[in-house]
Design an enzyme around this catalytic site. Structure first.
Site, PDB file in Angstrom:
ATOM      1  NE  ARG A  40      -3.881   2.037   2.421  1.00 41.27           N
ATOM      2  CZ  ARG A  40      -3.835   2.466   3.436  1.00 41.27           C
ATOM      3  NH1 ARG A  40      -3.040   2.201   4.349  1.00 41.27           N
ATOM      4  NH2 ARG A  40      -4.697   3.807   3.477  1.00 41.27           N
ATOM      5  CG  HIS A  44      -1.528   5.309  -0.320  1.00 43.50           C
ATOM      6  ND1 HIS A  44      -2.014   5.965   0.656  1.00 43.50           N
ATOM      7  CD2 HIS A  44      -1.891   4.407  -0.820  1.00 43.50           C
ATOM      8  CE1 HIS A  44      -2.895   5.510   0.733  1.00 43.50           C
ATOM      9  NE2 HIS A  44      -3.331   4.714  -0.199  1.00 43.50           N
ATOM     10  N   GLY A  52       5.201  11.007  -7.868  1.00 44.88           N
ATOM     11  CA  GLY A  52       5.055   9.779  -8.593  1.00 44.88           C
ATOM     12  C   GLY A  52       6.225   8.846  -7.694  1.00 44.88           C
ATOM     13  CG  ASP A  54       9.113  11.298  -5.504  1.00 43.35           C
ATOM     14  OD1 ASP A  54       8.201  10.926  -4.891  1.00 43.35           O
ATOM     15  OD2 ASP A  54       9.261  12.546  -5.842  1.00 43.35           O
ATOM     16  CB  SER A  56       7.441  12.026  -2.048  1.00 46.64           C
ATOM     17  OG  SER A  56       6.509  11.416  -2.697  1.00 46.64           O
ATOM     18  CG  ASN A  74      -0.379   8.653   2.773  1.00 48.39           C
ATOM     19  OD1 ASN A  74      -0.861   7.915   2.107  1.00 48.39           O
ATOM     20  ND2 ASN A  74       0.429   9.836   2.015  1.00 48.39           N
ATOM     21  CG  HIS A 171      -8.100  -3.689  -1.626  1.00 48.97           C
ATOM     22  ND1 HIS A 171      -9.119  -2.664  -1.885  1.00 48.97           N
ATOM     23  CD2 HIS A 171      -7.097  -2.680  -1.548  1.00 48.97           C
ATOM     24  CE1 HIS A 171      -8.769  -1.347  -1.718  1.00 48.97           C
ATOM     25  NE2 HIS A 171      -7.621  -1.490  -1.439  1.00 48.97           N
ATOM     26  CB  THR A 172      -5.836 -10.631  -2.408  1.00 46.14           C
ATOM     27  OG1 THR A 172      -5.776 -11.626  -1.729  1.00 46.14           O
ATOM     28  CG2 THR A 172      -4.427 -10.106  -2.670  1.00 46.14           C
ATOM     29  CG  ASP A 221      -8.912 -11.883   0.779  1.00 41.82           C
ATOM     30  OD1 ASP A 221      -8.339 -12.129   1.671  1.00 41.82           O
ATOM     31  OD2 ASP A 221      -8.521 -12.010  -0.426  1.00 41.82           O
ATOM     32  CB  THR A 223      -6.624 -15.662   2.854  1.00 41.66           C
ATOM     33  OG1 THR A 223      -6.959 -15.034   1.570  1.00 41.66           O
ATOM     34  CG2 THR A 223      -7.454 -16.817   2.888  1.00 41.66           C
ATOM     35  CG  ASP A 228      -5.759 -15.334  -1.805  1.00 45.90           C
ATOM     36  OD1 ASP A 228      -6.419 -14.662  -1.683  1.00 45.90           O
ATOM     37  OD2 ASP A 228      -5.550 -16.141  -0.378  1.00 45.90           O
TER      38      ASP A 228
END
Length: 300
Positions: A40, A44, A52, A54, A56, A74, A171-172, A221, A223, A228
């Site tokens: 994540r 972000h 981008g 970098d 940051s 964040n 998001h698994t 989810d 798991t 997966d």
């Protein structure tokens, strides 16, 4: 962008890849939730229009600047200390060579592999940015977006509707706090008390869990520490936790892709390994556009 290569550090810091991997695996053995955190964090970092990929997102706020990491989207990021540790180890061996942006990109890849996901190579050679401002995070997608808005937002960065679904498959891994989806559980709209796209049994379970408070975590989810295709199977069953998740199955434009991935984990893994590399190339800085930070938390 042409100068980013998979073997960028082969001559300048040969052990960079293995050092990052060892630090990441060591950290994940004691905290498996950090695999979602690192993936994540990479997203972000990259999906901020001004910056981008970098590094940051790694910069700390100062007395005269509120940095990206302190923006509302964040504040729940975690795993920063893993990047710090990898940076410190690498600096001892190859000082001033490997950027924080590259370390984060490698760490996200290693987190995916550790959690059982696909292995893939990432091009390297990014430089670290010298700017990190809270207002730059306004381009991050909120969890309330529907598929049309998601496709529109990601389209501005060159992603197709299919690639939006593929990236959503991240998001698994991980969890969401109740405050980000409680609007779906009560007083949803003038016709429905509960979001009708939610499986009723699942909605009851969420209501029960979320009675503990807005900051209660719910797995995205069933798991949450394994990479997966269960996330896509959950969407088919009305088990998408966030609006932005479930809408991918209710929308005709993306429903078929969800079904394809629910049926074939191999297809999802193949597509994900390509689209996450594409994400890692967004607005990268090269040469004198950036620097190699000596401390990932502050500009040199």
């Amino acid at each position: 962008m042409a100068s980013l290569t998979v073997d960028y550090y082969t001559s300048t810091c040969p052990p960079a890849e293995i050092m990052v991997k060892n630090i990441v695996y060591q950290a994940l053995r004691s905290d498996s939730t950090a695999s979602a955190g690192l993936l994540r964090m990479h997203f972000h970092d990259c999906f901020v229009e001004v910056g981008g990929c970098d590094g940051s997102v790694l910069i700390d706020s100062t007395a005269d600047n509120t940095a990206e990491k302190d923006s509302p989207p964040n504040q729940s990021l975690h795993g920063f200390e893993i990047i710090d540790q990898a940076k410190q180890v690498i600096e001892r061996i190859c000082p001033g060579v490997v950027s924080c942006a590259d370390i984060l990109t490698m760490a996200a890849r290693d987190a995916v592999a550790w959690a059982g996901g696909p292995s893939y190579d990432v091009p390297k050679g990014r430089k670290d940015g010298r700017r990190s401002k809270i207002e730059d995070t306004s381009s991050l997608p909120p969890p309330s977006l529907n598929s049309t808005k998601l496709i529109e937002l990601f389209g501005q960065s060159g992603f197709t509707a299919q690639e939006v679904v593929t990236l959503a498959g991240a998001h698994t891994l991980g969890v969401a706090q109740c405050k980000f989806f409680k609007n779906r559980l009560r007083g949803f709209d003038s016709t429905n008390d509960v979001d009708p796209t939610l499986n009723p049994n699942f909605a009851n379970m969420l209501s029960s869990v979320c009675s503990s408070g807005d900051s209660t975590n719910v797995s995205l989810d069933w798991t949450s520490d394994s990479f997966d295709n269960r996330y896509f199977i959950a969407l088919q069953m009305g088990g998408g936790v966030l609006t932005s998740d479930q809408t991918l199955f209710t929308s005709p434009e993306t429903k078929e892709v969800v079904s394809t991935y629910a049926m074939s984990q191999d297809k999802f893994f193949f597509d994900f390994s390509q689209v996450i590399v594409k994400l890692g190339m967004l607005n990268v800085k090269e040469g004198d556009e950036g620097e190699v930070r000596l401390d990932c938390r502050k500009i040199n």
